[in-house]
Design an enzyme around this catalytic site. Structure first.
Site, short mmCIF file in Angstrom:
data_model
loop_
_atom_site.label_atom_id
_atom_site.label_comp_id
_atom_site.label_asym_id
_atom_site.label_seq_id
_atom_site.Cartn_x
_atom_site.Cartn_y
_atom_site.Cartn_z
N THR A 71 0.85 -1.20 0.00
CA THR A 71 0.00 0.00 0.00
C THR A 71 0.88 1.25 0.00
O THR A 71 0.65 2.19 -0.77
CB THR A 71 -0.94 0.00 1.23
OG1 THR A 71 -1.77 -1.16 1.15
CG2 THR A 71 -1.81 1.24 1.27
N ASN A 149 -5.34 -10.00 -7.26
CA ASN A 149 -5.53 -10.63 -5.95
C ASN A 149 -6.83 -11.43 -5.87
O ASN A 149 -6.91 -12.41 -5.16
CB ASN A 149 -5.49 -9.58 -4.83
CG ASN A 149 -6.32 -8.36 -5.14
OD1 ASN A 149 -6.10 -7.69 -6.15
ND2 ASN A 149 -7.29 -8.06 -4.31
N GLN A 177 0.97 -9.91 -5.67
CA GLN A 177 0.52 -11.30 -5.70
C GLN A 177 1.42 -12.18 -6.56
O GLN A 177 1.26 -13.40 -6.57
CB GLN A 177 -0.93 -11.38 -6.23
CG GLN A 177 -1.95 -10.74 -5.31
CD GLN A 177 -2.17 -11.52 -4.02
OE1 GLN A 177 -1.76 -12.67 -3.88
NE2 GLN A 177 -2.81 -10.88 -3.04
N SER A 197 4.97 -6.95 -1.26
CA SER A 197 4.65 -6.99 0.17
C SER A 197 5.08 -8.33 0.75
O SER A 197 4.81 -9.38 0.16
CB SER A 197 3.14 -6.80 0.33
OG SER A 197 2.80 -6.85 1.70
N HIS A 199 4.05 -10.05 3.39
CA HIS A 199 3.12 -11.01 4.01
C HIS A 199 2.36 -11.86 3.00
O HIS A 199 1.61 -12.75 3.38
CB HIS A 199 2.17 -10.30 4.98
CG HIS A 199 1.07 -9.48 4.38
ND1 HIS A 199 -0.22 -9.94 4.29
CD2 HIS A 199 1.05 -8.23 3.86
CE1 HIS A 199 -0.99 -8.99 3.76
NE2 HIS A 199 -0.24 -7.94 3.49
N CYS A 323 -9.83 -6.96 2.45
CA CYS A 323 -10.22 -5.66 2.98
C CYS A 323 -11.65 -5.30 2.58
O CYS A 323 -12.25 -4.41 3.15
CB CYS A 323 -9.23 -4.58 2.56
SG CYS A 323 -8.41 -4.89 1.02
C1 LIG Z 1 -2.43 -6.71 -5.34
C2 LIG Z 1 -2.24 -6.11 -3.98
N1 LIG Z 1 -1.72 -4.88 -3.87
C3 LIG Z 1 -1.51 -4.31 -2.69
C4 LIG Z 1 -1.84 -4.95 -1.52
C5 LIG Z 1 -1.60 -4.25 -0.21
O1 LIG Z 1 -0.48 -4.79 0.44
P1 LIG Z 1 -0.15 -4.45 1.95
O2 LIG Z 1 -1.07 -5.29 2.76
O3 LIG Z 1 1.28 -4.83 2.12
O4 LIG Z 1 -0.33 -2.99 2.13
C6 LIG Z 1 -2.40 -6.23 -1.58
C7 LIG Z 1 -2.81 -6.98 -0.38
O5 LIG Z 1 -3.66 -6.65 0.36
C8 LIG Z 1 -2.61 -6.83 -2.85
O6 LIG Z 1 -3.14 -8.05 -2.97
#
Ligand SMILES: Cc1ncc(COP(=O)(O)O)c(C=O)c1O
Length: 380
Positions: A71, A149, A177, A197, A199, A323
């Site tokens: 994000t 995602n 992803q 990211s 996680h 989310c």
């Molecule tokens: C494609 C994508 N972009 C961005 C994010 C956001 O990542 P983060 O949770 O590290 O802010 C996610 C996951 O929620 C995602 O799947």
């Protein structure tokens, strides 16, 4: 025993990652900017992690900026445009973006920028010709979600990126992803900026990176210190960064096996669903799907009801983006593919990953047909 089929929301932290983080907390608690031995120990861990992340992507380690996740990386890229001064220009994106790109795009529009959202087809795919046709003399950036995602659809970046590069326009991709689930070699792909990211690949939450290649670094989002070569202020999250590095090192070792193993499990799931449950269809291109992701429409059943019923059976799944769970709005990504709101509400996302095996898939296949029948009866 629970079955976890929501790896696109987040992944369990791998043992090797936890060990790397514990080492960081116990032995490298110094400030990486300090010149003494304690600082040097922390700096060494950050440097090692930088090499591991760069190695997985075929990137230069100096092009990496550690952030607090995708994000933040996405926001750094897009908010830099808003703060660049001069008259507003345009950005080319797609109609199926993650909210962490879509929201900053809306902020750009509010500031007078023009955002062109190239439509996706019924399979969720972008047409490279349409992306090229959207490029204009004032296009300051192209930003695209590489692997979706919700649907797992992987955009044909190999066809799009060279065309954007030929026009001299920077290209940003959200690869959150894809990292650890797709072979990525930035030496062969003309992408300027890439978000990821930890996680989503067995690492901790709250840490990620932005790859900003060849001096293309956008202005920092966080001002306040010389860290990350002035591209991101604030004392580094050393343990989190060490965890991200360990997750990337694992991914580099395991990727060939993951590509086969995850796809086998995903295909076993889809074959079983098709066989045992009438009136189902797959959302998104099967030929261009992430190896671990299956998004299915169970016609006439509510995805939300199914997620709750599966949870009671010990199975974690999702309707789409974590989310957005619990929100009344059906998936914007599925609507962009031409699905009606009712069709989009019948979607179930099942994403496999580390720790899932054939027995787990078979357990899902044993309970899902009845749950779908019940959910259909409830909705009728
Ligand atoms: C494609 C994508 N972009 C961005 C994010 C956001 O990542 P983060 O949770 O590290 O802010 C996610 C996951 O929620 C995602 O799947």
């Amino acid at each position: 025993m629970r079955v976890y089929l929501d790896h696109n929301a987040t992944t369990p932290v791998r043992a090797e990652v936890l060990a790397a983080m514990q080492e960081a907390f116990a032995r490298a608690w110094g400030n990486p900017s300090s010149v003494h031995a304690e600082g040097a120990a922390a700096r060494a861990l950050v440097d090692r992690a930088r090499e591991a992340v760069a190695g997985l992507l075929g990137a230069e380690s100096g092009d990496l900026v550690f952030t607090a996740g995708a994000t933040e990386s996405n926001n750094q890229v897009l908010q830099a445009l808003r703060h660049r001064g001069g008259p507003p220009g345009s950005v080319v994106s797609s109609a199926a973006e993650h909210p962490s790109v879509e929201a900053p795009l809306e902020a750009l529009e509010a500031a007078g920028w023009r955002v062109v959202r190239v439509p996706v087809d019924a399979e969720g795919l972008l047409d490279p010709d349409a992306v090229e046709a959207a490029l204009a003399p004032d296009t300051a950036l192209v930003t695209l979600l590489w692997g979706h995602n919700e649907t797992g659809v992987v955009q044909p970046l190999e066809a799009i990126a060279p065309r954007v590069r030929a026009r001299g326009i920077p290209l940003h991709v959200d690869a959150t992803q894809c990292v650890g689930k797709l072979a990525i070699d930035l030496r062969r792909l003309p992408v300027d900026l890439l978000s990821l990211s930890a996680h989503k690949l067995g690492g901790p939450k709250g840490v990620g990176a932005l790859v900003a290649r060849g001096g293309a670094a956008p202005a920092p989002l966080l001002l306040g210190g010389p860290q990350e070569r002035r591209r991101r202020g604030g004392t580094e999250n050393v343990a989190g960064i060490a965890g991200l590095g360990a997750a990337c090192a694992l991914a580099a070792r395991e990727l060939p096996e993951r590509l086969v193993r995850y796809a086998d499990l995903r295909d076993r799931l889809w074959r079983g669903i098709e066989e045992k449950i009438p009136r189902v269809r797959r959302n998104g291109s099967a030929a261009r799907a992430l190896c671990n992701t299956l998004n299915v429409e169970l016609v006439g059943a509510s995805g939300e009801v199914l997620v709750q019923a599966l949870d009671l059976e010990g199975i974690a799944a999702s309707t789409g983006a974590a989310c957005a769970s619990g929100s009344l709005h059906p998936s914007a990504a599925l609507e962009a593919m031409g699905r009606s709101p009712a069709e989009a509400r019948s979607a179930l996302r099942l994403s496999v990953g580390h720790g899932v095996d054939e027995a787990a898939i078979d357990r899902v296949l044993a309970v899902l047909p009845d749950l779908v029948a019940r959910a259909r009866a409830e909705g009728a």
